[in-house]
Design an enzyme around this catalytic site. Structure first.
Site, PDB file in Angstrom:
ATOM      1  N   ASP A  80     -36.476  -9.682 -37.523  1.00 33.71           N
ATOM      2  CA  ASP A  80     -36.060  -8.358 -37.982  1.00 33.71           C
ATOM      3  C   ASP A  80     -35.382  -8.464 -39.346  1.00 33.71           C
ATOM      4  O   ASP A  80     -35.293  -9.555 -39.917  1.00 33.71           O
ATOM      5  CB  ASP A  80     -35.122  -7.754 -36.928  1.00 33.71           C
ATOM      6  N   HIS A 177     -29.809   3.826 -37.904  1.00 27.49           N
ATOM      7  CA  HIS A 177     -29.561   2.736 -36.969  1.00 27.49           C
ATOM      8  C   HIS A 177     -28.388   3.073 -36.054  1.00 27.49           C
ATOM      9  O   HIS A 177     -27.438   3.739 -36.459  1.00 27.49           O
ATOM     10  CB  HIS A 177     -29.235   1.438 -37.726  1.00 27.49           C
ATOM     11  N   GLY A 178     -28.458   2.586 -34.817  1.00 28.53           N
ATOM     12  CA  GLY A 178     -27.325   2.694 -33.912  1.00 28.53           C
ATOM     13  C   GLY A 178     -27.388   3.887 -32.983  1.00 28.53           C
ATOM     14  O   GLY A 178     -28.322   4.687 -33.006  1.00 28.53           O
ATOM     15  N   HIS A 208     -37.691   2.748 -37.843  1.00 26.35           N
ATOM     16  CA  HIS A 208     -36.452   2.086 -37.458  1.00 26.35           C
ATOM     17  C   HIS A 208     -35.411   3.147 -37.095  1.00 26.35           C
ATOM     18  O   HIS A 208     -35.434   4.251 -37.617  1.00 26.35           O
ATOM     19  CB  HIS A 208     -35.901   1.254 -38.620  1.00 26.35           C
ATOM     20  N   SER A 211     -33.026   5.718 -32.045  1.00 29.19           N
ATOM     21  CA  SER A 211     -32.334   5.775 -30.758  1.00 29.19           C
ATOM     22  C   SER A 211     -31.870   7.179 -30.391  1.00 29.19           C
ATOM     23  O   SER A 211     -31.860   7.534 -29.222  1.00 29.19           O
ATOM     24  CB  SER A 211     -31.130   4.821 -30.758  1.00 29.19           C
TER      25      SER A 211
END
Length: 292
Positions: A80, A177-178, A208, A211
Site C-alpha cells: 500500500d 481515509h479513516g 481509497h 469507509s
C-alpha cells in the site's frame, strides 16, 4: 493462485466488479479474510502498508505468500501507499504489486517518480498503482474539508497513464481515509468518476478511503468503473471493538480464546464488502469450472 494486479484487475474491468484490497496487519486478519473470500469464491487483494511490513518483518510475508499459493482464489499481494525504499524491499521480498504514492508532489514530478517505479517493477512482473489527486483524512482531529481535496482531472488522468505506464490509478472523487466522525457525511462525485473512466477506459480505477460512504454510493462507483477498493478501517474497527469486549473477561489469556469472536465480527464486514463490490462468485472468470 498468485497474480499481479494487472492480471487480477483486467478481469474485473471486463466484467464490471471491484476487488477488495483488505489491509492485513496480522495473521488473524489474513486468515479471516482468506477464509471468507474462499467461501464466497471472491478474488482478493492482500494489502500491506509499509508500517505493517516494518512491524511484522519479511517473515510475515512468507506466511502471506504461502496462503496465496495454497488457495484457488486469484490473489494479489500489494504494498500500500509507499515510497522508493519500501518498494524495492517489497519487490525483493515477493510482492506482486506495489503502490507509489507521489500524489502530494507537483504533477510532472509525480509522473517522473511513478515512471521510475514502473521501469523498475514491470521487467520483474510486478504491477504498479499510482495516485493522482489527493483524498481527505479523518485521522484523529486532522479532518480534511471538501475544499481541501484535490480532485482528479480526467485530462490529467489520461496524460498520467500514458506517460507513466501505470497498471491502475487511484483517483480522488470525494473520499477520505479513516472512520468518519459523527456528523461528517462524504459524497462521491459520480459524474467526475464517469468522465475519468471515459478518458482511460482500459485502466482499472482505484478508490481509497471509502469507509464512511453510503453503500449505494459505493455500488454506483463500481458500476461506473471502479475496480479496486481499499478497506482497512472498517475491518480493523470491527475486529478490535469485539476484542475490547472479550478482554473484559480477565480470565481469558490464550490467543485461541481471545480472537475467535473478533475474527467472526471482522468476517461479517469482509462478506458485506465482497457482496457490495459485486466480487462474490467471480472466481469463475479466472479458472475453468471443473477446477472450482
Amino acid at each position: 493462485m498468485l497474480l499481479n494486479m494487472t492480471d487480477l484487475l483486467k478481469v474485473a474491468n471486463e466484467h464490471s466488479f471491484a476487488v477488495p484490497a483488505f489491509n492485513i496487519g496480522t495473521g488473524m486478519i489474513l486468515n479471516g479474510v482468506i477464509e471468507t473470500c474462499e467461501k464466497l469464491k471472491a478474488p482478493v487483494i492482500l494489502a500491506i502498508h509499509p508500517w505493517e511490513l516494518e512491524f511484522n518483518g519479511d517473515a510475515f510475508l512468507q506466511m502471506v505468500l504461502e496462503r496465496a499459493h495454497r488457495t484457488k482464489l486469484p490473489v494479489c499481494i500489494h504494498l500500500d501507499h509507499s515510497e522508493w525504499g519500501p518498494i524495492t524491499r517489497a519487490i525483493r521480498a515477493g510482492f506482486t504489486s506495489v503502490m507509489i504514492d507521489a500524489s502530494s508532489k507537483p504533477f510532472e514530478e509525480n509522473i517522473e517518480i511513478t515512471r521510475k517505479v514502473v521501469e523498475l517493477a514491470h521487467p520483474l512482473g510486478v504491477s504498479v498503482e499510482g495516485e493522482l489527486g489527493s483524498i481527505g483524512t479523518t485521522d484523529g482531529e486532522n479532518v480534511t474539508s471538501e475544499s481541501d481535496i484535490l480532485y482528479t482531472k480526467p485530462e490529467d488522468a489520461a496524460k498520467f497513464v500514458k506517460e507513466t505506464g501505470v497498471d491502475c490509478l487511484a483517483i480522488a472523487i470525494g473520499t477520505s481515509h479513516g472512520i468518519y466522525p459523527k456528523g461528517l457525511q462524504p459524497k462521491l462525485k459520480q459524474d467526475l468518476l464517469s468522465e475519468i473512466k471515459k478518458a482511460i477506459p482500459n485502466t482499472p480505477l482505484v478508490l481509497h478511503g471509502g469507509s464512511g460512504n453510503k453503500d449505494e454510493e459505493i455500488a454506483e462507483a463500481v458500476r461506473r468503473g471502479v475496480n479496486k477498493i481499499n478497506i482497512s478501517s472498517d475491518i480493523k474497527d470491527a475486529f478490535y471493538q469485539r476484542l475490547r469486549i472479550t478482554l473484559e473477561d480477565k480470565k481469558i489469556r490464550e490467543p485461541f480464546e481471545l480472537y475467535p469472536d473478533s475474527i467472526k465480527a471482522m468476517n461479517k464486514v469482509v462478506e458485506e464488502k465482497v457482496r457490495l463490490f459485486n466480487d462474490d462468485d467471480k472466481l469463475k472468470y479466472y479458472v475453468l469450472d471443473e477446477m472450482i
